[in-house]
Enzyme design. Structure first.
Site, PDB file in Angstrom:
ATOM      1  N   GLU A  10       0.817  -1.217   0.000  1.00  0.00           N
ATOM      2  CA  GLU A  10       0.000   0.000   0.000  1.00  0.00           C
ATOM      3  C   GLU A  10       0.850   1.266   0.000  1.00  0.00           C
ATOM      4  O   GLU A  10       0.366   2.337  -0.323  1.00  0.00           O
ATOM      5  CB  GLU A  10      -1.002  -0.008   1.166  1.00  0.00           C
ATOM      6  N   GLN A 100      -0.625   4.370  18.058  1.00  0.00           N
ATOM      7  CA  GLN A 100      -0.558   3.067  17.398  1.00  0.00           C
ATOM      8  C   GLN A 100       0.883   2.577  17.282  1.00  0.00           C
ATOM      9  O   GLN A 100       1.156   1.385  17.386  1.00  0.00           O
ATOM     10  CB  GLN A 100      -1.182   3.182  16.005  1.00  0.00           C
ATOM     11  N   LEU A 283     -10.379  -2.833  11.908  1.00  0.00           N
ATOM     12  CA  LEU A 283      -9.997  -3.459  13.172  1.00  0.00           C
ATOM     13  C   LEU A 283      -8.982  -4.572  12.921  1.00  0.00           C
ATOM     14  O   LEU A 283      -8.023  -4.733  13.690  1.00  0.00           O
ATOM     15  CB  LEU A 283     -11.233  -4.012  13.886  1.00  0.00           C
ATOM     16  N   HIS A 306      -3.849  -2.748   2.838  1.00  0.00           N
ATOM     17  CA  HIS A 306      -3.223  -2.225   4.055  1.00  0.00           C
ATOM     18  C   HIS A 306      -2.843  -3.377   4.986  1.00  0.00           C
ATOM     19  O   HIS A 306      -1.706  -3.458   5.483  1.00  0.00           O
ATOM     20  CB  HIS A 306      -4.211  -1.282   4.735  1.00  0.00           C
TER      21      HIS A 306
END
Length: 337
Positions: A10, A100, A283, A306
């Site tokens: 990606e 994250q 998720l 992704h």
């Protein structure tokens, strides 16, 4: 040194963030080239640089190439340390993506950490605060990871200025997690996240949700007025099953009707319910690295580019088998061995 090509798959910022995370967790150095090569504006932007600086701070790392616009970076981590940390993006760039990057490395330590983050909390190019709180963190809780997260001030695009406080409590034991059943549909819960805009916008969005999803609710219970520097409007719908809570979001933009913003979120909800895979696309992507350490299995909707890219980056740092088992045309099972 591990070599990473940022144009792979990606080709966005997730490749850098996952590489930083995995480098800290495995104590391995890496070099990444072609950072964000597949984006309109390649190289490090402010939110990516903040993630790099945060990783440097918590892992006492040495680095080369940490400047705005850089397309190449070398990262040499040392020991990850818990503590109190304060990181500011300085724009509407997502501070959620900074979290994250460093959360997986801090969550496995035996001492508490407290993070104060400033930047975008509701950015259309990143998971919003509510997604982490309602969907992501409850799955981490199943693993034995105890994270408390509070929103002090919302940060909508383009104003930013949001403030988060995150407390990462010491882990006792990391538990295996398997989520392979959709379960019974218990409730569909809408919420309009709203700031510095006419309430008529929220009312129109809720009216659309009520009509199209054929559910009843009191509007007064479904509008969350937040303190923020700039205006913002997000349509949020939680699908609560006996297995999991999956959150969906649609962000308002100037010139787009309130009804269209709501319909976008409704479409996501209907698609999720029809597919009947408990772990939705976004998720699934967020859970890849934690699941590498917890082990177990997840029934997901078809994997995004992704997520596929994220899995390949994991394999560069860790010798692990992640089986991708096709269940049908719309479901796959990920098995972490």
């Amino acid at each position: 040194m591990i070599k990473v090509d940022g144009s792979f798959g990606e080709g966005g910022g997730q490749i850098l963030r996952s590489s930083l995370t995995l480098a800290m967790m495995t104590n391995q150095a890496f070099e990444i080239i072609n950072i964000r090569a597949n984006r309109k504006k390649s190289g490090l932007l402010r939110q990516h640089l903040t993630a790099v600086k945060a990783a440097i701070k918590i892992s006492n790392a040495k680095v080369e190439g940490d400047f705005i616009g850089s397309t190449k970076l070398s990262f040499f981590p040392s020991k990850v340390e818990s503590g109190d940390y304060d990181f500011k993006v300085g724009s509407a760039g997502s501070c959620i993506l900074v979290l994250q990057t460093i959360l997986p490395a801090l969550m496995l330590l035996n001492k508490k950490s407290t993070l104060y983050l400033e930047g975008g909390t509701h950015n259309p190019m990143a998971p919003p605060f509510d997604f982490l709180k309602n969907s992501f963190l409850p799955v981490l809780k199943k693993m034995g990871v105890d994270v408390e997260m509070s929103l002090k001030r919302a940060g909508f695009y383009p104003a930013g200025g949001g403030q988060l406080c995150i407390i990462i409590n010491p882990i006792k034991c990391l538990s295996r997690v398997s989520i392979n059943e959709f379960g019974d549909l218990l409730k569909i819960k809408p919420k309009i996240i709203h700031s510095n805009l006419p309430f008529s916008i929220a009312s129109r969005e809720l009216s659309t949700i009520r009509k199209k999803l054929n559910i009843d609710f009191d509007d007064r219970d479904c509008i969350e007025q937040l303190d923020s520097i700039g205006p913002g409007n997000v349509v949020a719908i939680d699908v609560i099953t006996s297995t999991i809570t999956q959150s969906f979001y649609s962000f308002a933009f100037r010139g787009i009707k309130a009804e269209s913003i709501a319909q976008n979120c409704i479409n996501q909800v209907n698609n999720y319910i029809n597919i009947k895979a408990p772990i939705g696309e976004f998720l699934c992507d967020q859970l890849i690295i934690p699941m590498v350490y917890a082990k177990g299995s997840l029934l997901c909707s078809n994997l995004s580019m992704h997520t596929k890219t994220n899995i390949e980056i994991v394999k560069k740092f860790i010798d692990i088998e992640i089986e991708i088992k096709k269940i049908n045309d719309v479901q796959v099972q990920l098995i972490f061995i």
